[in-house]
Design an enzyme around this catalytic site. Structure first.
Site, mmCIF file in Angstrom:
data_model
loop_
_atom_site.group_PDB
_atom_site.id
_atom_site.type_symbol
_atom_site.label_atom_id
_atom_site.label_comp_id
_atom_site.label_asym_id
_atom_site.label_seq_id
_atom_site.Cartn_x
_atom_site.Cartn_y
_atom_site.Cartn_z
ATOM 1 N N ASP A 132 -11.736 -9.775 5.005
ATOM 2 C CA ASP A 132 -12.921 -9.803 4.377
ATOM 3 C C ASP A 132 -13.357 -11.358 4.213
ATOM 4 O OD1 ASP A 132 -12.953 -7.018 3.513
ATOM 5 O OD2 ASP A 132 -13.781 -7.447 1.496
ATOM 6 N N TYR A 153 0.733 -1.214 -0.015
ATOM 7 C CA TYR A 153 -0.146 0.049 -0.139
ATOM 8 C C TYR A 153 0.854 1.178 0.094
ATOM 9 C CZ TYR A 153 -4.194 -2.559 0.737
ATOM 10 O OH TYR A 153 -5.641 -3.138 0.643
ATOM 11 N N LYS A 185 4.313 -15.342 3.835
ATOM 12 C CA LYS A 185 4.530 -16.206 2.439
ATOM 13 C C LYS A 185 5.891 -16.286 2.519
ATOM 14 C CE LYS A 185 3.031 -18.248 -0.927
ATOM 15 N NZ LYS A 185 2.301 -19.435 -1.202
ATOM 16 N N ASP A 209 -5.870 -7.391 4.765
ATOM 17 C CA ASP A 209 -7.041 -6.790 3.908
ATOM 18 C C ASP A 209 -8.041 -8.048 3.344
ATOM 19 O OD1 ASP A 209 -8.559 -4.883 2.598
ATOM 20 O OD2 ASP A 209 -7.695 -5.343 0.609
ATOM 21 N N ASP A 221 -1.654 -18.707 2.298
ATOM 22 C CA ASP A 221 -2.647 -19.630 1.298
ATOM 23 C C ASP A 221 -3.205 -20.595 2.279
ATOM 24 O OD1 ASP A 221 -0.306 -20.551 1.575
ATOM 25 O OD2 ASP A 221 -0.275 -21.358 -0.653
HETATM 26 C C1 IPM Z 1 -10.105 -1.611 3.737
HETATM 27 C C2 IPM Z 1 -10.386 -1.101 2.462
HETATM 28 C C3 IPM Z 1 -9.322 -0.410 1.820
HETATM 29 C C4 IPM Z 1 -8.023 -1.266 1.951
HETATM 30 C C5 IPM Z 1 -9.791 0.087 0.392
HETATM 31 C C6 IPM Z 1 -10.855 0.846 0.184
HETATM 32 C C7 IPM Z 1 -8.547 0.949 -0.033
HETATM 33 O O1 IPM Z 1 -10.429 -2.332 1.555
HETATM 34 O O2 IPM Z 1 -10.312 -0.592 4.595
HETATM 35 O O3 IPM Z 1 -9.993 -2.822 4.071
HETATM 36 O O4 IPM Z 1 -7.750 -1.889 0.944
HETATM 37 O O5 IPM Z 1 -7.663 -0.920 2.928
HETATM 38 MN MN MN Z 2 -10.616 -4.342 2.597
#
Ligand code: IPM
Ligand code: MN
Length: 393
Positions: A258, A148, A198, A254, A230
């Site tokens: 999710d 990032y 990794k 990240d 993984d």
């Molecule tokens: C999060 C989001 C952000 C990230 C995006 C919107 C850039 O997905 O906060 O997890 O990847 O950090």
């Molecule tokens: Mn995210």
């Protein structure tokens, strides 16, 4: 109340942002106000225009003065930023840059993402119920390093041979500070830490693993295990209850968070806290936001689940304001509203049987149901009675 008898007041910045951001932030503000009414504090909000909204209003995702307002606040509550309107891949100004400016500029190097499963939401998860039993994990995502923040070059060269790159840099101090925080957090929980990397491929992962193991000698009471990312992704859905605290680099965190949100029944349920080393008079300085995005397709329609933002508010109360009792009450109120069957559309059970006991609500009614369970009047009476008893005893 303070000794002078006036309400303690906190200065918070609100960033409604884009898409459903304004819907969920408005809901969370109401719940936080109810928490203040019950626990004797008030919140002075400063709203700032950031993200796509910032690009539209000022031409930049976040202005320097707004970043300064964030730095001067006790904490920041954010809804979401981004949307198709600003998604042109060739654009040089993007809503998400505001997030990186805040994370980097405010030194928020750790993103805490707790994942637990409310029993009433088990029917909303696609996983088998027995897999969800006992799920209680905390993902600690490194937030200001790696891909990032590394150098990148956009596609360049002749058509057919264009190339781009993103660098993944990590330094020892960047790894050490987030690892130490993760060990501390694990120490306060079930004392198990999974470090995700990794290391069979990436040099940065090998450094990560080496540094994490060196830090581990300071925490002999915490059991450390390494997992390749993984295999970890698989284990999160195969045996999610086997995790306590996970710590990992920015992009892995990240993606894995999710994935883990599916356990909780919906991405809309999960809160997050981004913190660093800085403390204010009340606690850690931090930025709090749901982990979901701006969901532009349902924006402004009273459809978004506000719980992720409301629970982010609970984390804010606990970590940034030192209001642990208020945070507990807020989390209990959320649980009680879910137990009472209130469900936003994303939480609707898959089976007709489970749906029978549920009431479909929008963003506003969900927040109402939670506010109603904060026990405002009852507690104030109890508090006064307690004081009188104390004074006459
Ligand atoms: C999060 C989001 C952000 C990230 C995006 C919107 C850039 O997905 O906060 O997890 O990847 O950090
Ligand atoms: Mn995210």
């Amino acid at each position: 109340m303070t000794a002078e008898g006036h309400l303690r007041s906190y200065r918070l910045v609100a960033i409604p942002g884009d898409g459903v951001g304004p819907d969920v932030v408005a809901a969370a503000k109401r719940v936080l106000a109810a928490a203040g009414a019950r626990f004797g504090f008030q919140i002075a909000w400063t709203d700032i225009v950031v993200g796509g909204a910032g690009i539209d209003a000022y031409g930049v995702p976040i202005r320097a003065e707004d970043l300064a307002a964030c730095a001067e606040s006790d904490a920041i509550l954010l809804g979401a930023v981004g949307g198709p309107k600003w998604d042109d891949p060739t654009a040089t100004v993007r809503p998400e840059q505001a997030l990186f400016a805040m994370r980097g500029g405010l030194g928020l190097f750790a993103n805490l993402r707790p994942v637990s499963v409310h029993p009433a939401l088990v029917p909303a998860s696609p996983l088998r119920p027995e897999l969800l039993d006992g799920v209680d994990m905390l993902i600690v995502r490194e937030l200001t390093g790696g891909l990032y923040f590394g150098a990148r070059s956009e596609a360049a060269g002749p058509a057919g041979a264009r190339a781009a790159h993103d660098l993944l840099p990590y330094s020892e101090p960047e790894i050490a500070r987030v690892a130490r925080l993760a060990f501390e957090l694990a120490r306060g929980r079930r004392k198990r830490l999974t470090s995700v990397d990794k290391a069979n491929v990436l040099a940065t992962s090998r450094l990560w693993r080496t540094v994490v193991h060196e830090i581990a000698t300071e925490y002999p009471d915490v059991a450390l295990e390494d997992r390749l990312v993984d295999a970890c992704a698989m284990q999160i859905v195969r045996s999610p209850a086997s995790f306590d605290v996970l710590v990992t680099e920015n992009l892995f965190g990240d993606i894995l968070s999710d994935e883990a949100s599916v356990l909780a029944g919906s991405l809309g349920m999960l809160p997050s806290a981004s913190v660093g080393a800085r403390r204010t008079a009340h606690g850690l300085h931090g930025l709090y936001e749901p982990i979901h995005g701006s969901a532009p397709d349902i924006a402004g329609q009273d459809l978004a689940n506000p719980v992720g933002t409301i629970l982010s508010g609970a984390m804010l109360l606990r970590l940034s304001l030192g209001q642990a009792d208020a945070a507990d009450a807020l989390e209990r109120a959320v649980a009680a509203a879910l137990d009472a069957g209130y469900r936003t559309p994303d939480l609707w059970p898959h089976s007709a049987g489970a749906a029978e006991a549920c009431t479909r609500v929008g963003t506003v009614e969900m927040a109402d149901a939670i506010v109603a369970r904060m026990g405002i009047a009852g507690e104030i009476t109890g508090g006064i009675a307690g004081e009188i008893t104390g004074a006459t005893a």
